[in-house]
Write an enzyme that holds these catalytic residues in place. Structure first.
Site, PDB file in Angstrom:
ATOM      1  N   SER A 190       0.497  -1.882  -0.117  1.00  0.00           N
ATOM      2  CA  SER A 190      -0.084  -0.261  -0.357  1.00  0.00           C
ATOM      3  C   SER A 190       1.109   0.679  -0.112  1.00  0.00           C
ATOM      4  CB  SER A 190      -0.671  -0.398   1.304  1.00  0.00           C
ATOM      5  OG  SER A 190      -1.853   1.193   1.322  1.00  0.00           O
ATOM      6  N   TYR A 196      -1.767  -1.456  10.840  1.00  0.00           N
ATOM      7  CA  TYR A 196      -2.454  -1.858   9.532  1.00  0.00           C
ATOM      8  C   TYR A 196      -0.984  -1.085   8.325  1.00  0.00           C
ATOM      9  CZ  TYR A 196      -3.416  -1.409   4.911  1.00  0.00           C
ATOM     10  OH  TYR A 196      -3.548  -1.400   2.811  1.00  0.00           O
ATOM     11  N   LYS A 209       2.174  -3.500   6.593  1.00  0.00           N
ATOM     12  CA  LYS A 209       2.379  -3.455   4.676  1.00  0.00           C
ATOM     13  C   LYS A 209       4.365  -2.838   5.392  1.00  0.00           C
ATOM     14  CE  LYS A 209      -1.236  -4.765   3.683  1.00  0.00           C
ATOM     15  NZ  LYS A 209      -2.208  -5.644   2.797  1.00  0.00           N
TER      16      LYS A 209
HETATM   17  C1  WQD Z   1     -10.152   9.092   1.948  1.00  0.00           C
HETATM   18  C2  WQD Z   1     -10.054   9.948   1.529  1.00  0.00           C
HETATM   19  C3  WQD Z   1     -10.662  11.093   4.007  1.00  0.00           C
HETATM   20  C4  WQD Z   1     -14.423   8.847   3.595  1.00  0.00           C
HETATM   21  C5  WQD Z   1      -6.698   3.552   2.902  1.00  0.00           C
HETATM   22  C6  WQD Z   1      -6.336   2.953   4.126  1.00  0.00           C
HETATM   23  C7  WQD Z   1      -5.495   2.243   1.855  1.00  0.00           C
HETATM   24  C8  WQD Z   1      -6.219   1.864   1.366  1.00  0.00           C
HETATM   25  C9  WQD Z   1      -7.354   2.847   1.334  1.00  0.00           C
HETATM   26  C10 WQD Z   1      -6.299  -0.583   1.970  1.00  0.00           C
HETATM   27  C11 WQD Z   1      -9.130  11.100   2.291  1.00  0.00           C
HETATM   28  C12 WQD Z   1     -11.629  10.572   2.928  1.00  0.00           C
HETATM   29  C13 WQD Z   1     -13.399   9.402   3.581  1.00  0.00           C
HETATM   30  C14 WQD Z   1     -15.107  10.033   4.587  1.00  0.00           C
HETATM   31  C15 WQD Z   1     -13.990  11.838   3.597  1.00  0.00           C
HETATM   32  N1  WQD Z   1      -6.675   0.527   2.677  1.00  0.00           N
HETATM   33  N2  WQD Z   1     -12.779  10.499   3.712  1.00  0.00           N
HETATM   34  N3  WQD Z   1     -15.010  11.217   4.576  1.00  0.00           N
HETATM   35  O1  WQD Z   1      -7.552   6.995   4.072  1.00  0.00           O
HETATM   36  O2  WQD Z   1      -6.623   7.316   1.797  1.00  0.00           O
HETATM   37  O3  WQD Z   1      -6.461   4.637   2.364  1.00  0.00           O
HETATM   38  O4  WQD Z   1      -8.549   3.443   2.490  1.00  0.00           O
HETATM   39  O5  WQD Z   1      -5.727  -0.984   1.506  1.00  0.00           O
HETATM   40  O6  WQD Z   1      -4.081   2.011   2.796  1.00  0.00           O
HETATM   41  O7  WQD Z   1      -4.656   3.996   4.235  1.00  0.00           O
HETATM   42  O8  WQD Z   1      -9.124   6.039   1.720  1.00  0.00           O
HETATM   43  O9  WQD Z   1     -11.083   6.159   1.031  1.00  0.00           O
HETATM   44  O10 WQD Z   1     -10.784   6.586   3.827  1.00  0.00           O
HETATM   45  O11 WQD Z   1     -10.191   8.402   2.378  1.00  0.00           O
HETATM   46  O12 WQD Z   1     -13.514  12.663   3.670  1.00  0.00           O
HETATM   47  O13 WQD Z   1     -16.731   9.656   5.038  1.00  0.00           O
HETATM   48  O14 WQD Z   1     -11.569  10.520   1.849  1.00  0.00           O
HETATM   49  O15 WQD Z   1     -10.345  11.884   4.715  1.00  0.00           O
HETATM   50  O16 WQD Z   1      -9.270  11.951   3.088  1.00  0.00           O
HETATM   51  P1  WQD Z   1      -7.747   6.444   2.493  1.00  0.00           P
HETATM   52  P2  WQD Z   1     -10.143   6.454   2.172  1.00  0.00           P
END
Ligand code: WQD
Length: 340
Positions: free
Chosen positions: A124, A149, A153
């Protein structure tokens, strides 16, 4: 026909990769303990490719069972290892669950193949933390992960690299995913979050279909074009095809060393608000959202430099944010009519 073992093959990225492996002419055997996926996915895969892949229910943390399974396999060309826990927030609450599961499973797998196997590892972009330079290349320094998590990785990559250094017959490609989203165009497979989705796109589709309330945008005071955080969203089918390209590189012994790392993104960043807009534009569905505080552990912005993947894997993402959003929405609508 070359046979590929896919661990965690009933999961989100695993199931899409099984489909693309089949399309590329590979035979697949899936092992999965179904702890974070639904066995119905096997039937869904069959509906897409016309055959049900061989499936063995197996917890890779069970050393004896893994030994028995591997001893019974005679024709595995390579392994794609997806099986791991992956919820960032849950890992903070239950670190030991994550360290035990994600490391025991990896170590048992490598051990029972006597460190003599061709392996594609699901890693990741989390390993980069907040990069100092964007787009981020594979040579960028890894940073202390914000969650157990992410730490699993990082450490898993180190375990593989250090084992490869003393095991010339262990050939590994670590694939650093950016943000996988979307679903298969048939809408028969897609992301199946358990409980309230932590990730942005599944929350968007559940909000749009009425399962959830308004989306909370976690922060609009970042130093980005519209203040909301930037990520490199990649269509899960493009991601799946990259795994086929990695297996082919290993199968053809094209690798320069027996441990390689590749970024899997589009090379383009999108803000949260741009994703929301893209969803509305591509589906015609109006979204309700509010602006909330930043989420602990989030970085401000990241997107990948994918030059190396294009050069050495011969792979580039082809599907844009509109197809990511429309396919995710079609999958959500399918789930409403066909609850798992
Ligand atoms: C994306 C953006 C949030 C939800 C994580 C893991 C990564 C992978 C993907 C496993 C961020 C914003 C989110 C919401 C929001 N996991 N957001 N409102 O955190 O970039 O990555 O998931 O493989 O390893 O770290 O993904 O989709 O959670 O967030 O504003 O209800 O959307 O703050 O900026 P993230 P995400």
């Amino acid at each position: 026909m070359s046979k590929i073992l896919v661990t965690g093959g009933t999961g989100f990225i695993g199931s899409h990769t099984v489909v693309e492996l089949h399309n590329a002419g590979y035979e697949v055997i899936i092992v999965d303990n179904l702890s974070n996926s639904n066995p119905k996915i096997l039937k869904q895969i069959e509906s897409i490719i016309g055959i049900q892949p061989e499936f063995v229910a197996l917890d890779l943390c069970d050393e004896i069972k893994v030994k028995e399974f591997v001893a019974a396999q005679t024709d595995i060309l390579g392994v794609i290892h997806f099986a791991a826990f992956k919820a960032v927030g849950e890992s903070v609450q239950q670190p030991l669950k994550y360290y035990r599961n994600n490391f025991y499973s990896l170590i048992n797998l490598i051990n029972e193949f006597n460190s003599s196997v061709k392996l594609v590892f699901s890693s990741s972009c989390t390993v980069y933390g907040q990069p100092d330079v964007l787009p981020v290349t594979e040579d960028a320094p890894t940073k202390k992960a914000e969650s157990p998590y992410g730490n699993t990785k990082q450490i898993a990559e180190e375990i593989l690299q250090e084992t490869c250094a003393v095991s010339p017959d262990l050939k590994v490609i670590s694939l650093r995913y950016f943000n996988p989203v979307g679903a298969h165009h048939t809408a028969l497979i897609g992301e199946l979050p358990i409980g309230v989705p932590q990730n942005l796109v599944p929350f968007i589709t559940q909000s749009a279909i009425g399962k959830r309330g308004p989306i909370t945008v976690y922060g609009n005071d970042y130093n980005t074009p519209d203040g909301s955080a930037v990520r490199d969203y990649i269509h899960v089918v493009d991601l799946a095809k990259a795994h086929v390209a990695a297996i082919k590189r290993l199968e053809n012994d094209e690798a320069e060393s027996n441990y390689e790392v590749f970024n899997l993104g589009t090379g383009t960043g999108s803000t949260v608000l741009q994703v929301i807009d893209a969803f509305e534009q591509s589906t015609g569905q109006k979204l309700n959202y509010t602006i909330g505080p930043r989420r602990d552990g989030d970085i401000e912005q990241v997107w990948g430099d994918v030059t190396k993947s294009a050069r050495d894997l011969g792979w580039k993402a082809e599907l844009g944010i509109s197809e990511m959003m429309s396919s995710a929405w079609n999958w959500e609508k399918y789930l409403k009519d066909n609850p798992f």
